[in-house]
Write a protein that holds these residues in place. Structure first.
Motif, PDB file in Angstrom:
ATOM      1  N   MET A 142       0.844  -1.188   0.000  1.00 46.35           N
ATOM      2  CA  MET A 142       0.000   0.000   0.000  1.00 46.35           C
ATOM      3  C   MET A 142       0.880   1.238   0.000  1.00 46.35           C
ATOM      4  O   MET A 142       2.050   1.186   0.380  1.00 46.35           O
ATOM      5  CB  MET A 142      -0.915  -0.006   1.238  1.00 46.35           C
ATOM      6  N   LYS A 143       0.305   2.358  -0.413  1.00 47.48           N
ATOM      7  CA  LYS A 143       1.014   3.626  -0.411  1.00 47.48           C
ATOM      8  C   LYS A 143       0.975   4.244   0.982  1.00 47.48           C
ATOM      9  O   LYS A 143       0.015   4.070   1.723  1.00 47.48           O
ATOM     10  CB  LYS A 143       0.372   4.594  -1.409  1.00 47.48           C
ATOM     11  N   GLY A 144       2.032   4.975   1.324  1.00 48.73           N
ATOM     12  CA  GLY A 144       2.031   5.756   2.551  1.00 48.73           C
ATOM     13  C   GLY A 144       2.301   4.954   3.803  1.00 48.73           C
ATOM     14  O   GLY A 144       2.764   3.812   3.758  1.00 48.73           O
ATOM     15  N   ALA A 145       2.031   5.577   4.946  1.00 50.72           N
ATOM     16  CA  ALA A 145       2.356   5.000   6.241  1.00 50.72           C
ATOM     17  C   ALA A 145       1.335   3.935   6.644  1.00 50.72           C
ATOM     18  O   ALA A 145       0.407   3.625   5.907  1.00 50.72           O
ATOM     19  CB  ALA A 145       2.438   6.102   7.293  1.00 50.72           C
ATOM     20  N   GLY A 146       1.527   3.374   7.836  1.00 44.94           N
ATOM     21  CA  GLY A 146       0.640   2.339   8.341  1.00 44.94           C
ATOM     22  C   GLY A 146       1.247   0.953   8.283  1.00 44.94           C
ATOM     23  O   GLY A 146       0.711  -0.001   8.828  1.00 44.94           O
ATOM     24  N   GLU A 147       2.389   0.837   7.622  1.00 44.39           N
ATOM     25  CA  GLU A 147       3.143  -0.408   7.561  1.00 44.39           C
ATOM     26  C   GLU A 147       4.579  -0.050   7.195  1.00 44.39           C
ATOM     27  O   GLU A 147       4.861   1.013   6.640  1.00 44.39           O
ATOM     28  CB  GLU A 147       2.527  -1.373   6.556  1.00 44.39           C
ATOM     29  N   LEU A 148       5.472  -0.930   7.533  1.00 39.68           N
ATOM     30  CA  LEU A 148       6.895  -0.719   7.318  1.00 39.68           C
ATOM     31  C   LEU A 148       7.269  -0.778   5.837  1.00 39.68           C
ATOM     32  O   LEU A 148       6.743  -1.592   5.083  1.00 39.68           O
ATOM     33  CB  LEU A 148       7.661  -1.802   8.088  1.00 39.68           C
TER      34      LEU A 148
END
Length: 329
Positions: A283-289
């Motif tokens: 996925m794009k962006g933050a929320g996972e490394l």
């Protein structure tokens, strides 16, 4: 994958709006960390940087030269032994007493063993304390400041992304048992612990972009320091020069991770034809490394992560981590 020419083209477009206003660096008195700090200061944008390490008098000249390069840079030296969790906590407390937020945390402090397991005065393995436990403690201590950032909060841990493995000792995470400790097992375990724990923190702190980065073969002199002046170092130097990455190019890549909009936020806008980066959840962006290798290519490690999940490795490692850093939290 991002070419070094595209990375350099992005970095020359860094402005005060896309650079971190306040950054924290460990390992910035040598190797990749030093080169990255130097490259950030050379952007000549206003920035306040905390440089954490030991032997401050030894590095005074280097830091003074950086201050001359960029008169708008406020470079603050904080002295402490990063292999000791108590002193890491002390350094974080000092930063938290001075700042309401920080934008970047860049960690590259480490120690390459010459073959023997060396313990700190706190009873932790020196290598693991520097490359894993101390870094997780620092992240945990400084995440409130990163979450408070109105800018582009990012954490980069420079280590060994892509070397995750199921061949770790879940019953001996500190590699104390006879035959378990060695350079290979140490490297693989640190990479695996880092990815699993940073992934957990990334999910819990979706405002912050987390990177585990493998810089590739970089001739920083670390192996020579560990193994001494052996006959084979000229050969190693030749191989590094032919196939490795210079500290300067490695620094360009780290600065790119800290400032490019490829990874979300309000970083340097991507050029035509470039696409956003994808984290481990694709996925794009933050929320996972983000796992990023030396070619600045995102990795996903789906097979090994599924196997590690089946082993309950993430929870086992996290419990051990909290047991180790808990007294200093």
């Amino acid at each position: 994958m991002v070419s070094i020419s595209d990375i350099r083209a992005s970095n020359v477009r860094i402005t005060a709006d896309t650079a971190p206003q306040t950054a924290v660096f460990t390992g910035a008195t040598d190797g990749i960390g030093k080169a990255t700090l130097t490259r950030l200061i050379m952007t000549k944008v206003p920035v306040r940087v905390y440089v954490l390490g030991r032997n401050g008098e030894k590095h005074r000249g280097f830091l003074d030269r950086l201050r001359e390069v960029n008169k708008q840079a406020d470079i603050i030296w904080l002295e402490g032994q990063l292999s000791l969790l108590a002193e890491t906590k002390m350094l974080c407390d000092e930063i938290r007493s001075r700042e309401t937020y920080i934008d970047s945390l860049c960690m590259s402090a480490g120690f390459i063993t010459s073959g023997e397991r060396v313990e700190t005065s706190e009873g932790n393995g020196l290598s693991q304390s520097l490359t894993y436990y101390g870094r997780i403690l620092m992240m945990a201590q400084l995440l409130p400041l990163l979450n408070a950032s109105p800018n582009n909060p990012r954490i980069v841990s420079i280590l060994a992304a892509g070397n995750e493995t199921t061949s770790i000792y879940l019953d001996d995470l500190d590699l104390k048992k006879p035959g378990n400790f060695g350079l290979v097992s140490l490297s693989r375990s640190a990479a695996t612990y880092t990815t699993l724990s940073m992934s957990r923190l990334a999910k819990e702190n979706p405002r912050v972009v987390f990177f585990h980065h493998y810089p590739g073969g970089v001739d920083t002199g670390a192996f020579k320091k560990a193994w001494g002046d052996k006959w084979f170092w000229p050969l190693v130097g030749t191989v590094m020069s032919m196939f490795g990455t210079s500290p300067e190019d490695a620094a360009e890549k780290v600065l790119y991770l800290l400032t490019s909009a490829k990874y979300g936020g309000k970083g340097v806008v991507l050029s035509a034809g470039q696409s956003p980066g994808l984290n481990m959840a694709k996925m794009k962006g933050a929320g996972e490394l983000f796992l990023v290798n030396d070619k600045v290519k995102e990795l996903y490690q789906e097979k090994v992560m599924t196997q590690l999940e089946a082993m309950n490795a993430g929870d086992i490692i996290w419990r051990k981590t909290q047991e180790t850093i808990g007294p200093y939290s």
